[in-house]
Write a protein that holds these residues in place. Structure first.
Motif: not given
Length: 420
Positions: A48-49, A51-53, A55, A57, A60, A109, A183-184
Protein backbone atom coordinates in the motif's frame (compact mmCIF):
# COMPACT_ATOMS: atom_id res chain seq x y z
CA UNK A 1 42.68 -36.52 34.55
CA UNK A 2 41.69 -40.13 33.95
CA UNK A 3 39.31 -41.27 31.24
CA UNK A 4 36.57 -41.88 33.85
CA UNK A 5 37.04 -38.40 35.27
CA UNK A 6 36.81 -36.89 31.82
CA UNK A 7 33.60 -38.84 31.21
CA UNK A 8 32.12 -37.59 34.51
CA UNK A 9 33.05 -34.00 33.66
CA UNK A 10 31.49 -34.37 30.23
CA UNK A 11 28.27 -35.70 31.79
CA UNK A 12 28.10 -32.66 34.06
CA UNK A 13 28.73 -30.36 31.12
CA UNK A 14 25.92 -32.09 29.20
CA UNK A 15 23.49 -31.27 32.01
CA UNK A 16 24.58 -27.62 31.92
CA UNK A 17 24.23 -27.54 28.14
CA UNK A 18 20.72 -28.98 28.40
CA UNK A 19 19.70 -26.18 30.78
CA UNK A 20 21.21 -23.54 28.50
CA UNK A 21 19.39 -25.06 25.52
CA UNK A 22 16.01 -24.88 27.24
CA UNK A 23 16.61 -21.22 28.09
CA UNK A 24 17.85 -20.51 24.57
CA UNK A 25 14.68 -21.92 23.00
CA UNK A 26 12.55 -19.70 25.23
CA UNK A 27 14.57 -16.57 24.38
CA UNK A 28 14.48 -17.34 20.66
CA UNK A 29 10.74 -17.97 20.81
CA UNK A 30 10.09 -14.59 22.41
CA UNK A 31 12.37 -13.02 19.81
CA UNK A 32 10.35 -14.69 17.06
CA UNK A 33 7.13 -13.23 18.47
CA UNK A 34 8.66 -9.75 18.35
CA UNK A 35 10.24 -10.31 14.94
CA UNK A 36 7.05 -11.80 13.52
CA UNK A 37 5.00 -8.88 14.82
CA UNK A 38 7.36 -6.37 13.22
CA UNK A 39 7.43 -8.27 9.93
CA UNK A 40 3.64 -8.76 9.91
CA UNK A 41 3.06 -5.02 10.16
CA UNK A 42 5.64 -4.36 7.44
CA UNK A 43 4.20 -6.84 4.95
CA UNK A 44 0.61 -5.76 5.49
CA UNK A 45 1.43 -2.11 4.73
CA UNK A 46 4.36 -2.43 2.33
CA UNK A 47 2.47 -2.76 -0.94
CA UNK A 48 0.00 0.00 0.00
CA UNK A 49 2.81 2.39 0.90
CA UNK A 50 4.74 1.55 -2.28
CA UNK A 51 1.68 2.29 -4.43
CA UNK A 52 1.02 5.57 -2.60
CA UNK A 53 4.59 6.87 -2.76
CA UNK A 54 5.20 5.81 -6.38
CA UNK A 55 1.78 6.95 -7.53
CA UNK A 56 1.34 3.78 -9.57
CA UNK A 57 -0.18 0.50 -8.37
CA UNK A 58 2.01 -1.35 -10.86
CA UNK A 59 4.96 -0.73 -8.52
CA UNK A 60 3.19 -1.98 -5.40
CA UNK A 61 4.74 -5.44 -5.61
CA UNK A 62 8.26 -4.01 -5.53
CA UNK A 63 7.95 -3.56 -1.76
CA UNK A 64 7.66 -7.30 -1.13
CA UNK A 65 10.29 -7.98 -3.79
CA UNK A 66 12.74 -5.60 -2.08
CA UNK A 67 12.18 -7.20 1.33
CA UNK A 68 12.69 -10.68 -0.13
CA UNK A 69 15.83 -9.59 -1.95
CA UNK A 70 17.16 -8.01 1.23
CA UNK A 71 16.51 -11.23 3.11
CA UNK A 72 18.42 -13.22 0.51
CA UNK A 73 21.37 -10.81 0.29
CA UNK A 74 21.84 -10.60 4.06
CA UNK A 75 21.31 -14.29 4.91
CA UNK A 76 24.86 -15.43 4.12
CA UNK A 77 26.66 -12.40 5.67
CA UNK A 78 24.63 -12.74 8.88
CA UNK A 79 25.45 -16.45 9.02
CA UNK A 80 29.16 -15.69 8.57
CA UNK A 81 28.90 -13.02 11.27
CA UNK A 82 27.28 -15.57 13.59
CA UNK A 83 30.05 -18.06 12.90
CA UNK A 84 32.67 -15.56 14.04
CA UNK A 85 30.88 -13.57 16.74
CA UNK A 86 27.95 -15.77 17.80
CA UNK A 87 24.18 -15.83 17.34
CA UNK A 88 23.59 -13.10 19.92
CA UNK A 89 25.37 -10.40 17.95
CA UNK A 90 24.22 -11.71 14.59
CA UNK A 91 20.51 -11.75 15.47
CA UNK A 92 20.72 -8.35 17.17
CA UNK A 93 22.57 -6.92 14.16
CA UNK A 94 19.93 -8.20 11.74
CA UNK A 95 17.17 -6.57 13.76
CA UNK A 96 19.20 -3.34 14.09
CA UNK A 97 19.59 -3.11 10.31
CA UNK A 98 15.85 -3.68 9.96
CA UNK A 99 15.25 -0.95 12.54
CA UNK A 100 17.19 1.49 10.35
CA UNK A 101 15.05 0.33 7.43
CA UNK A 102 11.84 1.11 9.29
CA UNK A 103 13.04 4.62 10.13
CA UNK A 104 13.90 5.14 6.45
CA UNK A 105 10.42 3.95 5.40
CA UNK A 106 8.83 6.69 7.48
CA UNK A 107 11.34 9.20 6.11
CA UNK A 108 10.72 8.10 2.51
CA UNK A 109 6.96 8.49 2.91
CA UNK A 110 7.41 11.92 4.46
CA UNK A 111 9.59 13.25 1.62
CA UNK A 112 7.89 11.18 -1.10
CA UNK A 113 11.02 9.34 -2.29
CA UNK A 114 10.31 5.98 -3.94
CA UNK A 115 13.99 4.99 -4.43
CA UNK A 116 14.66 5.59 -0.72
CA UNK A 117 11.56 3.54 0.09
CA UNK A 118 12.91 0.55 -1.84
CA UNK A 119 16.28 0.86 -0.07
CA UNK A 120 14.42 0.94 3.24
CA UNK A 121 12.48 -2.24 2.45
CA UNK A 122 15.73 -3.87 1.33
CA UNK A 123 17.20 -3.18 4.79
CA UNK A 124 14.04 -4.46 6.48
CA UNK A 125 14.82 -7.81 4.84
CA UNK A 126 17.63 -8.16 7.41
CA UNK A 127 14.99 -8.61 10.09
CA UNK A 128 13.47 -11.50 8.19
CA UNK A 129 16.94 -12.97 7.67
CA UNK A 130 17.41 -12.84 11.45
CA UNK A 131 14.01 -14.50 11.97
CA UNK A 132 15.02 -17.33 9.64
CA UNK A 133 18.38 -17.72 11.38
CA UNK A 134 16.61 -18.06 14.74
CA UNK A 135 15.34 -21.54 13.85
CA UNK A 136 18.91 -22.68 13.24
CA UNK A 137 20.06 -21.06 16.48
CA UNK A 138 17.61 -23.38 18.24
CA UNK A 139 19.61 -26.37 16.94
CA UNK A 140 23.09 -25.25 17.99
CA UNK A 141 22.96 -27.09 21.33
CA UNK A 142 20.21 -29.59 20.51
CA UNK A 143 20.73 -33.34 20.38
CA UNK A 144 19.43 -35.78 17.77
CA UNK A 145 16.52 -36.59 20.09
CA UNK A 146 15.31 -32.99 20.38
CA UNK A 147 16.62 -31.07 17.36
CA UNK A 148 13.39 -31.15 15.36
CA UNK A 149 11.22 -30.33 18.37
CA UNK A 150 13.37 -27.38 19.52
CA UNK A 151 13.53 -25.92 16.03
CA UNK A 152 9.79 -26.29 15.53
CA UNK A 153 8.95 -24.53 18.80
CA UNK A 154 10.81 -21.44 17.60
CA UNK A 155 9.07 -21.66 14.21
CA UNK A 156 5.70 -21.97 15.96
CA UNK A 157 6.31 -18.79 17.95
CA UNK A 158 6.26 -16.85 14.67
CA UNK A 159 2.50 -17.52 14.52
CA UNK A 160 1.72 -15.05 17.29
CA UNK A 161 3.48 -12.08 15.73
CA UNK A 162 2.53 -12.93 12.14
CA UNK A 163 -1.17 -13.07 13.00
CA UNK A 164 -1.17 -10.12 15.41
CA UNK A 165 0.94 -7.76 13.27
CA UNK A 166 -1.49 -7.11 10.38
CA UNK A 167 -4.28 -6.40 12.88
CA UNK A 168 -2.37 -3.47 14.36
CA UNK A 169 -2.77 -1.29 11.27
CA UNK A 170 -5.89 0.62 12.40
CA UNK A 171 -4.83 1.32 16.01
CA UNK A 172 -1.36 2.12 14.71
CA UNK A 173 -2.68 4.91 12.50
CA UNK A 174 -4.34 6.54 15.50
CA UNK A 175 -1.18 6.21 17.58
CA UNK A 176 0.99 7.47 14.74
CA UNK A 177 -1.16 10.56 14.39
CA UNK A 178 -0.29 11.50 17.97
CA UNK A 179 3.40 11.45 17.03
CA UNK A 180 2.85 13.36 13.80
CA UNK A 181 3.82 10.43 11.58
CA UNK A 182 2.87 10.44 7.86
CA UNK A 183 -0.33 8.70 6.76
CA UNK A 184 -0.01 4.89 6.43
CA UNK A 185 3.08 4.72 8.67
CA UNK A 186 1.45 4.88 12.10
CA UNK A 187 1.55 1.12 12.64
CA UNK A 188 5.33 1.26 12.28
CA UNK A 189 5.37 2.55 15.85
CA UNK A 190 4.70 -1.06 16.85
CA UNK A 191 7.41 -2.26 14.45
CA UNK A 192 9.95 0.12 15.96
CA UNK A 193 9.06 -0.95 19.49
CA UNK A 194 9.21 -4.65 18.58
CA UNK A 195 12.60 -4.27 16.89
CA UNK A 196 14.10 -2.38 19.84
CA UNK A 197 12.78 -4.96 22.32
CA UNK A 198 14.10 -7.77 20.12
CA UNK A 199 17.58 -6.26 19.97
CA UNK A 200 17.68 -5.82 23.74
CA UNK A 201 16.34 -9.33 24.29
CA UNK A 202 19.07 -10.96 22.22
CA UNK A 203 21.90 -8.82 23.61
CA UNK A 204 20.87 -9.27 27.23
CA UNK A 205 19.18 -12.66 27.47
CA UNK A 206 20.89 -14.83 24.84
CA UNK A 207 23.77 -15.67 27.17
CA UNK A 208 25.75 -17.81 26.95
CA UNK A 209 25.73 -17.61 23.18
CA UNK A 210 24.42 -20.98 21.90
CA UNK A 211 26.67 -21.16 18.84
CA UNK A 212 29.87 -20.17 20.64
CA UNK A 213 29.04 -22.56 23.46
CA UNK A 214 28.36 -25.33 20.95
CA UNK A 215 31.74 -24.76 19.34
CA UNK A 216 33.45 -25.03 22.71
CA UNK A 217 31.50 -28.12 23.73
CA UNK A 218 32.33 -29.83 20.44
CA UNK A 219 36.03 -29.21 21.01
CA UNK A 220 35.86 -30.44 24.61
CA UNK A 221 33.90 -33.57 23.77
CA UNK A 222 36.22 -34.37 20.90
CA UNK A 223 39.13 -34.12 23.29
CA UNK A 224 37.36 -36.31 25.86
CA UNK A 225 36.18 -38.71 23.13
CA UNK A 226 32.65 -38.89 24.50
CA UNK A 227 30.00 -40.79 22.55
CA UNK A 228 27.40 -38.00 22.42
CA UNK A 229 28.68 -35.05 20.42
CA UNK A 230 27.05 -32.08 18.79
CA UNK A 231 29.42 -32.30 15.82
CA UNK A 232 28.54 -34.76 13.07
CA UNK A 233 30.50 -36.21 10.14
CA UNK A 234 30.04 -33.96 7.14
CA UNK A 235 27.61 -35.30 4.52
CA UNK A 236 27.54 -32.70 1.73
CA UNK A 237 25.17 -34.68 -0.53
CA UNK A 238 22.58 -34.98 2.23
CA UNK A 239 23.06 -31.30 3.12
CA UNK A 240 22.44 -30.29 -0.48
CA UNK A 241 19.29 -32.41 -0.53
CA UNK A 242 18.05 -30.68 2.63
CA UNK A 243 18.68 -27.24 1.09
CA UNK A 244 16.83 -28.31 -2.06
CA UNK A 245 13.88 -29.74 -0.12
CA UNK A 246 13.42 -26.56 1.94
CA UNK A 247 13.80 -24.25 -1.08
CA UNK A 248 11.47 -26.33 -3.26
CA UNK A 249 8.73 -26.42 -0.62
CA UNK A 250 9.07 -22.68 -0.13
CA UNK A 251 8.91 -22.02 -3.86
CA UNK A 252 5.77 -24.15 -4.23
CA UNK A 253 4.12 -22.48 -1.26
CA UNK A 254 4.91 -18.89 -2.30
CA UNK A 255 3.95 -19.46 -5.94
CA UNK A 256 0.46 -20.73 -5.13
CA UNK A 257 -0.16 -18.51 -2.12
CA UNK A 258 0.82 -15.32 -3.93
CA UNK A 259 -1.63 -15.96 -6.77
CA UNK A 260 -4.54 -17.19 -4.63
CA UNK A 261 -5.92 -13.71 -3.76
CA UNK A 262 -5.91 -12.79 -7.46
CA UNK A 263 -7.63 -16.05 -8.40
CA UNK A 264 -10.28 -15.71 -5.68
CA UNK A 265 -10.94 -12.09 -6.62
CA UNK A 266 -11.51 -13.07 -10.23
CA UNK A 267 -14.00 -15.70 -9.06
CA UNK A 268 -16.09 -13.21 -7.10
CA UNK A 269 -14.71 -13.67 -3.59
CA UNK A 270 -14.78 -10.59 -1.39
CA UNK A 271 -11.89 -9.29 0.70
CA UNK A 272 -13.25 -10.98 3.84
CA UNK A 273 -13.04 -14.44 2.25
CA UNK A 274 -9.62 -13.71 0.81
CA UNK A 275 -8.34 -12.51 4.18
CA UNK A 276 -9.75 -15.56 5.94
CA UNK A 277 -8.14 -17.90 3.40
CA UNK A 278 -4.71 -16.34 3.83
CA UNK A 279 -5.06 -16.31 7.63
CA UNK A 280 -5.89 -20.03 7.66
CA UNK A 281 -2.95 -20.64 5.33
CA UNK A 282 -0.59 -18.85 7.73
CA UNK A 283 -2.02 -20.89 10.61
CA UNK A 284 -1.24 -24.03 8.61
CA UNK A 285 2.33 -22.84 8.11
CA UNK A 286 3.13 -22.37 11.78
CA UNK A 287 0.50 -23.72 14.18
CA UNK A 288 1.39 -27.43 13.85
CA UNK A 289 5.15 -27.03 13.43
CA UNK A 290 5.83 -28.65 16.87
CA UNK A 291 3.94 -31.74 15.68
CA UNK A 292 6.19 -32.01 12.64
CA UNK A 293 9.24 -31.35 14.80
CA UNK A 294 8.37 -34.26 17.08
CA UNK A 295 7.68 -36.48 14.06
CA UNK A 296 11.06 -35.54 12.58
CA UNK A 297 12.75 -36.63 15.82
CA UNK A 298 10.80 -39.88 16.11
CA UNK A 299 10.30 -41.21 12.58
CA UNK A 300 13.16 -39.45 10.83
CA UNK A 301 13.94 -36.21 8.99
CA UNK A 302 13.61 -37.53 5.45
CA UNK A 303 10.40 -39.39 6.27
CA UNK A 304 8.88 -36.16 7.58
CA UNK A 305 10.03 -34.30 4.48
CA UNK A 306 8.22 -36.93 2.40
CA UNK A 307 5.13 -36.45 4.57
CA UNK A 308 5.38 -32.76 3.70
CA UNK A 309 5.54 -33.60 0.00
CA UNK A 310 2.42 -35.72 0.39
CA UNK A 311 0.61 -32.79 1.98
CA UNK A 312 1.80 -30.51 -0.82
CA UNK A 313 0.48 -32.95 -3.43
CA UNK A 314 -2.89 -33.04 -1.64
CA UNK A 315 -2.89 -29.24 -1.54
CA UNK A 316 -2.12 -28.84 -5.23
CA UNK A 317 -4.70 -31.41 -6.31
CA UNK A 318 -7.38 -29.88 -4.08
CA UNK A 319 -6.66 -26.35 -5.29
CA UNK A 320 -6.46 -27.43 -8.92
CA UNK A 321 -9.57 -29.61 -9.23
CA UNK A 322 -11.53 -27.39 -6.83
CA UNK A 323 -10.37 -24.07 -8.24
CA UNK A 324 -13.93 -22.88 -8.81
CA UNK A 325 -14.86 -23.44 -5.15
CA UNK A 326 -13.74 -20.99 -2.49
CA UNK A 327 -13.97 -23.76 0.12
CA UNK A 328 -11.76 -26.11 -1.88
CA UNK A 329 -9.18 -23.39 -2.46
CA UNK A 330 -9.15 -22.59 1.25
CA UNK A 331 -8.65 -26.26 2.16
CA UNK A 332 -5.88 -26.43 -0.43
CA UNK A 333 -4.16 -23.40 1.12
CA UNK A 334 -4.32 -24.94 4.61
CA UNK A 335 -2.76 -28.16 3.29
CA UNK A 336 -0.18 -26.06 1.46
CA UNK A 337 0.84 -24.43 4.74
CA UNK A 338 1.05 -27.80 6.49
CA UNK A 339 3.22 -29.26 3.73
CA UNK A 340 5.53 -26.26 3.89
CA UNK A 341 5.80 -26.61 7.66
CA UNK A 342 6.70 -30.31 7.62
CA UNK A 343 9.26 -29.83 4.85
CA UNK A 344 10.86 -26.74 6.37
CA UNK A 345 11.12 -28.06 9.93
CA UNK A 346 12.45 -31.49 8.95
CA UNK A 347 14.66 -30.11 6.18
CA UNK A 348 16.26 -27.54 8.48
CA UNK A 349 16.96 -30.21 11.10
CA UNK A 350 18.41 -32.51 8.44
CA UNK A 351 20.69 -29.76 7.12
CA UNK A 352 22.02 -29.04 10.59
CA UNK A 353 22.95 -32.62 11.44
CA UNK A 354 24.27 -33.41 7.95
CA UNK A 355 26.82 -30.59 8.23
CA UNK A 356 30.05 -30.68 10.19
CA UNK A 357 30.39 -28.00 12.82
CA UNK A 358 32.80 -25.86 10.78
CA UNK A 359 30.50 -25.87 7.69
CA UNK A 360 27.14 -25.70 9.44
CA UNK A 361 26.46 -21.97 9.76
CA UNK A 362 27.65 -21.23 6.22
CA UNK A 363 25.29 -23.83 4.79
CA UNK A 364 22.45 -22.51 6.93
CA UNK A 365 23.02 -19.08 5.42
CA UNK A 366 23.10 -20.57 1.92
CA UNK A 367 19.82 -22.37 2.67
CA UNK A 368 18.11 -19.14 3.74
CA UNK A 369 19.53 -17.35 0.68
CA UNK A 370 18.32 -20.08 -1.67
CA UNK A 371 14.94 -20.27 0.02
CA UNK A 372 14.39 -16.52 -0.36
CA UNK A 373 15.57 -16.32 -3.97
CA UNK A 374 13.43 -19.30 -5.02
CA UNK A 375 10.42 -17.76 -3.26
CA UNK A 376 10.90 -14.42 -5.03
CA UNK A 377 11.40 -16.08 -8.40
CA UNK A 378 8.42 -18.33 -7.83
CA UNK A 379 6.15 -15.38 -7.09
CA UNK A 380 7.20 -13.62 -10.29
CA UNK A 381 6.89 -16.69 -12.53
CA UNK A 382 3.59 -17.68 -10.91
CA UNK A 383 1.96 -14.53 -12.23
CA UNK A 384 3.08 -15.35 -15.76
CA UNK A 385 1.92 -18.97 -15.47
CA UNK A 386 -1.42 -17.93 -13.98
CA UNK A 387 -2.04 -15.60 -16.90
CA UNK A 388 -1.12 -18.30 -19.42
CA UNK A 389 -2.76 -21.49 -18.14
CA UNK A 390 -4.78 -20.50 -15.08
CA UNK A 391 -4.76 -21.42 -11.40
CA UNK A 392 -5.19 -25.15 -11.95
CA UNK A 393 -2.35 -25.19 -14.46
CA UNK A 394 -0.14 -23.31 -11.99
CA UNK A 395 -0.73 -26.01 -9.36
CA UNK A 396 0.36 -28.75 -11.75
CA UNK A 397 3.48 -26.87 -12.94
CA UNK A 398 4.83 -26.21 -9.43
CA UNK A 399 4.09 -29.85 -8.59
CA UNK A 400 7.22 -30.72 -10.58
CA UNK A 401 9.31 -29.50 -7.65
CA UNK A 402 7.41 -31.79 -5.26
CA UNK A 403 8.07 -34.79 -7.50
CA UNK A 404 11.77 -33.89 -7.65
CA UNK A 405 12.10 -33.74 -3.85
CA UNK A 406 10.42 -37.14 -3.48
CA UNK A 407 12.46 -38.69 -6.29
CA UNK A 408 15.76 -37.57 -4.78
CA UNK A 409 14.94 -38.72 -1.23
CA UNK A 410 16.78 -42.09 -1.55
CA UNK A 411 20.02 -40.10 -1.72
CA UNK A 412 19.45 -38.84 1.81
CA UNK A 413 17.97 -42.11 3.07
CA UNK A 414 21.21 -43.94 2.29
CA UNK A 415 22.92 -42.06 5.07
CA UNK A 416 22.41 -43.58 8.52
CA UNK A 417 22.67 -40.18 10.15
CA UNK A 418 19.85 -38.77 8.03
CA UNK A 419 17.33 -41.25 9.41
CA UNK A 420 17.52 -39.99 12.98
Amino acid sequence: MTQDERMDAAAGAAADVSAVQRRTVWVLSIGQVLGGLAFGVTISLGTVIAAAVSGDEAYAGLATAAITLGTALLAVPLAAFARRFGRRRSLASGMAIALIGVVLVVTAVRIGSFPLLLVAFLLIGAGQAANLQSRFAATDLATDRSRGRDLSIVVWATTIGAVLGPNLTAPGEKLGALFGMPTLTGAYVFTLAAQVLGILLYLVALRPDPLLLAQRVVAERAAARTAEAIAKPDRPVVARYAIFAVAAAHGVMVSVMAMTPVHLLHHGADLTIIGMTISLHIAGMYALSPVFGILADRIGRVQTILLGQGLLVAALLTASFGQDSNTSVTIGLILLGLGWSASTVAGSALLTEASSEERRTRRQGISDFTMSIVGAGGAVLAGIILGAIGYGGLAFVVGIAVVAVAALSPIALRSRASVR
